[in-house]
Design a protein around this motif. Structure first.
Motif, PDB file in Angstrom:
ATOM      1  N   ASP A  15      26.038 -85.296  58.187  1.00 49.80           N
ATOM      2  CA  ASP A  15      26.096 -84.647  59.492  1.00 49.80           C
ATOM      3  C   ASP A  15      25.299 -83.345  59.453  1.00 49.80           C
ATOM      4  OD1 ASP A  15      27.563 -84.508  62.221  1.00 49.80           O
ATOM      5  OD2 ASP A  15      27.898 -82.538  61.320  1.00 49.80           O
ATOM      6  N   PHE A  16      24.577 -83.054  60.532  1.00 43.02           N
ATOM      7  CA  PHE A  16      23.737 -81.862  60.608  1.00 43.02           C
ATOM      8  C   PHE A  16      24.548 -80.595  60.368  1.00 43.02           C
ATOM      9  CE2 PHE A  16      21.882 -78.420  63.223  1.00 43.02           C
ATOM     10  CZ  PHE A  16      20.634 -78.316  62.639  1.00 43.02           C
ATOM     11  N   ALA A  17      25.696 -80.484  61.014  1.00 45.99           N
ATOM     12  CA  ALA A  17      26.523 -79.279  60.882  1.00 45.99           C
ATOM     13  C   ALA A  17      26.998 -79.086  59.455  1.00 45.99           C
ATOM     14  CB  ALA A  17      27.715 -79.361  61.829  1.00 45.99           C
ATOM     15  N   VAL A  18      27.391 -80.162  58.800  1.00 45.57           N
ATOM     16  CA  VAL A  18      27.866 -80.078  57.423  1.00 45.57           C
ATOM     17  C   VAL A  18      26.740 -79.611  56.502  1.00 45.57           C
ATOM     18  CG1 VAL A  18      28.747 -81.407  55.466  1.00 45.57           C
ATOM     19  CG2 VAL A  18      29.659 -81.806  57.757  1.00 45.57           C
ATOM     20  N   GLN A  19      25.551 -80.133  56.704  1.00 46.77           N
ATOM     21  CA  GLN A  19      24.424 -79.761  55.852  1.00 46.77           C
ATOM     22  C   GLN A  19      24.044 -78.292  56.038  1.00 46.77           C
ATOM     23  OE1 GLN A  19      21.342 -82.592  56.778  1.00 46.77           O
ATOM     24  NE2 GLN A  19      22.365 -84.270  55.715  1.00 46.77           N
ATOM     25  N   ILE A  20      24.031 -77.821  57.288  1.00 50.31           N
ATOM     26  CA  ILE A  20      23.724 -76.413  57.534  1.00 50.31           C
ATOM     27  C   ILE A  20      24.794 -75.529  56.920  1.00 50.31           C
ATOM     28  CG2 ILE A  20      23.443 -74.637  59.297  1.00 50.31           C
ATOM     29  CD1 ILE A  20      21.065 -76.528  59.090  1.00 50.31           C
ATOM     30  N   ALA A  21      26.054 -75.897  57.121  1.00 46.65           N
ATOM     31  CA  ALA A  21      27.153 -75.104  56.572  1.00 46.65           C
ATOM     32  C   ALA A  21      27.084 -75.060  55.045  1.00 46.65           C
ATOM     33  CB  ALA A  21      28.493 -75.667  57.032  1.00 46.65           C
ATOM     34  N   ASP A  22      26.724 -76.167  54.418  1.00 50.82           N
ATOM     35  CA  ASP A  22      26.588 -76.199  52.961  1.00 50.82           C
ATOM     36  C   ASP A  22      25.509 -75.235  52.481  1.00 50.82           C
ATOM     37  OD1 ASP A  22      28.602 -77.982  52.396  1.00 50.82           O
ATOM     38  OD2 ASP A  22      27.311 -79.751  52.381  1.00 50.82           O
ATOM     39  N   GLN A  23      24.369 -75.218  53.179  1.00 49.65           N
ATOM     40  CA  GLN A  23      23.277 -74.335  52.786  1.00 49.65           C
ATOM     41  C   GLN A  23      23.652 -72.873  52.991  1.00 49.65           C
ATOM     42  OE1 GLN A  23      20.237 -76.772  55.098  1.00 49.65           O
ATOM     43  NE2 GLN A  23      19.003 -76.269  53.295  1.00 49.65           N
ATOM     44  N   VAL A  24      24.352 -72.598  54.085  1.00 47.84           N
ATOM     45  CA  VAL A  24      24.803 -71.233  54.344  1.00 47.84           C
ATOM     46  C   VAL A  24      25.798 -70.791  53.279  1.00 47.84           C
ATOM     47  CG1 VAL A  24      26.166 -69.802  55.917  1.00 47.84           C
ATOM     48  CG2 VAL A  24      24.354 -71.282  56.821  1.00 47.84           C
ATOM     49  N   GLU A  25      26.774 -71.638  52.995  1.00 49.04           N
ATOM     50  CA  GLU A  25      27.796 -71.300  51.997  1.00 49.04           C
ATOM     51  C   GLU A  25      27.161 -71.108  50.623  1.00 49.04           C
ATOM     52  OE1 GLU A  25      31.837 -70.808  50.499  1.00 49.04           O
ATOM     53  OE2 GLU A  25      30.782 -70.530  52.404  1.00 49.04           O
ATOM     54  N   SER A  26      26.202 -71.948  50.275  1.00 48.58           N
ATOM     55  CA  SER A  26      25.521 -71.823  48.986  1.00 48.58           C
ATOM     56  C   SER A  26      24.826 -70.471  48.868  1.00 48.58           C
ATOM     57  CB  SER A  26      24.504 -72.960  48.823  1.00 48.58           C
ATOM     58  OG  SER A  26      23.759 -72.805  47.631  1.00 48.58           O
ATOM     59  N   PHE A  27      24.182 -70.041  49.928  1.00 48.42           N
ATOM     60  CA  PHE A  27      23.498 -68.745  49.923  1.00 48.42           C
ATOM     61  C   PHE A  27      24.506 -67.612  49.770  1.00 48.42           C
ATOM     62  CE2 PHE A  27      22.010 -64.958  52.121  1.00 48.42           C
ATOM     63  CZ  PHE A  27      20.775 -64.756  51.526  1.00 48.42           C
ATOM     64  N   LEU A  28      25.574 -67.660  50.535  1.00 50.59           N
ATOM     65  CA  LEU A  28      26.583 -66.601  50.484  1.00 50.59           C
ATOM     66  C   LEU A  28      27.169 -66.464  49.081  1.00 50.59           C
ATOM     67  CD1 LEU A  28      28.447 -67.250  53.867  1.00 50.59           C
ATOM     68  CD2 LEU A  28      26.870 -65.374  53.343  1.00 50.59           C
ATOM     69  N   VAL A  29      27.514 -67.593  48.485  1.00 54.04           N
ATOM     70  CA  VAL A  29      28.107 -67.573  47.147  1.00 54.04           C
ATOM     71  C   VAL A  29      27.095 -67.071  46.122  1.00 54.04           C
ATOM     72  CG1 VAL A  29      29.021 -69.014  45.284  1.00 54.04           C
ATOM     73  CG2 VAL A  29      29.797 -69.369  47.640  1.00 54.04           C
ATOM     74  N   ALA A  30      25.858 -67.579  46.200  1.00 51.56           N
ATOM     75  CA  ALA A  30      24.845 -67.242  45.201  1.00 51.56           C
ATOM     76  C   ALA A  30      24.478 -65.767  45.231  1.00 51.56           C
ATOM     77  CB  ALA A  30      23.599 -68.102  45.419  1.00 51.56           C
ATOM     78  N   VAL A  31      24.241 -65.215  46.422  1.00 48.25           N
ATOM     79  CA  VAL A  31      23.843 -63.807  46.511  1.00 48.25           C
ATOM     80  C   VAL A  31      24.992 -62.893  46.104  1.00 48.25           C
ATOM     81  CG1 VAL A  31      23.015 -61.982  48.033  1.00 48.25           C
ATOM     82  CG2 VAL A  31      22.097 -64.286  48.252  1.00 48.25           C
ATOM     83  N   THR A  32      26.212 -63.270  46.433  1.00 48.71           N
ATOM     84  CA  THR A  32      27.372 -62.498  45.993  1.00 48.71           C
ATOM     85  C   THR A  32      27.453 -62.474  44.474  1.00 48.71           C
ATOM     86  OG1 THR A  32      28.598 -63.066  48.012  1.00 48.71           O
ATOM     87  CG2 THR A  32      29.880 -62.281  46.147  1.00 48.71           C
ATOM     88  N   GLU A  33      27.164 -63.599  43.836  1.00 47.20           N
ATOM     89  CA  GLU A  33      27.172 -63.658  42.370  1.00 47.20           C
ATOM     90  C   GLU A  33      26.057 -62.809  41.781  1.00 47.20           C
ATOM     91  OE1 GLU A  33      29.319 -65.113  40.135  1.00 47.20           O
ATOM     92  OE2 GLU A  33      30.553 -65.303  41.935  1.00 47.20           O
ATOM     93  N   VAL A  34      24.863 -62.870  42.379  1.00 47.05           N
ATOM     94  CA  VAL A  34      23.751 -62.057  41.892  1.00 47.05           C
ATOM     95  C   VAL A  34      24.107 -60.573  41.966  1.00 47.05           C
ATOM     96  CG1 VAL A  34      21.373 -61.330  42.348  1.00 47.05           C
ATOM     97  CG2 VAL A  34      21.965 -63.747  42.446  1.00 47.05           C
ATOM     98  N   ALA A  35      24.757 -60.191  43.063  1.00 49.22           N
ATOM     99  CA  ALA A  35      25.098 -58.783  43.274  1.00 49.22           C
ATOM    100  C   ALA A  35      26.082 -58.256  42.239  1.00 49.22           C
ATOM    101  CB  ALA A  35      25.671 -58.586  44.673  1.00 49.22           C
ATOM    102  N   LYS A  36      26.805 -59.129  41.578  1.00 53.42           N
ATOM    103  CA  LYS A  36      27.733 -58.687  40.532  1.00 53.42           C
ATOM    104  C   LYS A  36      26.993 -58.074  39.353  1.00 53.42           C
ATOM    105  CE  LYS A  36      31.398 -62.017  41.610  1.00 53.42           C
ATOM    106  NZ  LYS A  36      32.189 -63.187  41.130  1.00 53.42           N
ATOM    107  N   GLY A  37      25.708 -58.417  39.204  1.00 55.70           N
ATOM    108  CA  GLY A  37      24.897 -57.802  38.172  1.00 55.70           C
ATOM    109  C   GLY A  37      25.070 -58.356  36.787  1.00 55.70           C
ATOM    110  N   ASP A  38      25.668 -59.531  36.669  1.00 59.29           N
ATOM    111  CA  ASP A  38      25.885 -60.113  35.350  1.00 59.29           C
ATOM    112  C   ASP A  38      24.582 -60.560  34.692  1.00 59.29           C
ATOM    113  OD1 ASP A  38      28.593 -59.715  35.642  1.00 59.29           O
ATOM    114  OD2 ASP A  38      28.976 -61.734  36.407  1.00 59.29           O
TER     115      ASP A  38
END
Length: 219
Positions: A15-38
């Motif tokens: 579904d289009f909505a599911v795919q967009i939401a997955d990409q958005v969630e992936s970005f949010l999680v990934a950038v938050t992890e990068v910001a931790k500075g590990d």
């Protein structure tokens, strides 16, 4: 809410909505992890990848027909989550290459570049995406898609595009062994000339990320 429960209602993964939401969630999680500075050594190329993938979702939203929300007025989501911590962590990690020069609108003639910050841009994008995600998680799928599409055109699309250009330039200067002049106090609070803004990526940048990227030493 974790990735595992994001689509707990059993929505079609095609579904289009599911795919967009997955990409958005992936970005949010990934950038938050990068910001931790590990893993600061890989921050720039990793952010380049994540912003590139997010803009694919943006392109799909941009090419889609206008999405109309179910309700005339947007439901109140309450206070927006604070992104200052992410912004500050990214700014610290990306210093001294955080500031870059941006052309605000490429179709407005004779507009000089303006200084911007990668950390500010990413925090602003996160704010827009989280707003839509709050609707999505509340089951208001159409509202979420409407918001992501609207804010793509009005804010986060151009912001992410400018950020991608800056990140790509950083990596390209290192990979091509083409450092610019060393940074000299470039800041968004200064009244800078176009010539000064052109020096946003320099030797300091190359020295900071060439080694971590496993590239040859920049002379």
């Amino acid at each position: 809410m974790s990735d595992a429960t994001l689509h707990a209602t059993g929505q079609d993964p095609d579904d289009f909505a599911v795919q967009i939401a997955d990409q958005v969630e992936s970005f949010l999680v990934a950038v938050t992890e990068v910001a931790k500075g590990d893993e600061p050594d890989s921050a720039v190329p990793f952010l380049l990848l994540e912003v590139s993938q997010l803009l694919l979702a943006g392109g799909r939203l941009g090419a889609h027909e206008d999405i109309v929300p179910d309700e005339r007025y947007e439901p109140d989501l309450g206070p927006e989550p604070d992104v200052d911590d992410i912004r500050e962590r990214l700014a610290l990690m990306l210093d001294p290459v955080d500031v870059y020069s941006e052309v605000f609108d490429p179709y407005e003639p004779r507009k000089p570049p303006v200084p911007a910050r990668i950390s500010d841009d990413l925090a602003d994008v996160i704010t827009d995406l989280r707003h839509g995600m709050a609707h999505y998680r509340a089951g208001r799928t159409t509202e979420a898609l409407w918001w992501w599409q609207f804010s793509y055109f009005s804010n986060w699309g151009s912001t992410a595009s400018a950020t991608l250009r800056a990140l790509q330039s950083l990596v390209a200067h290192v990979r091509l062994n083409q450092p610019l002049e060393e940074l000299d106090g470039l800041d968004t609070d200064q009244d800078l000339s176009e010539e000064a803004l052109a020096e946003a990526a320099g030797k300091v940048m190359a020295e900071e990320i060439a080694g971590p990227l496993g590239l040859r030493e920049v002379k």
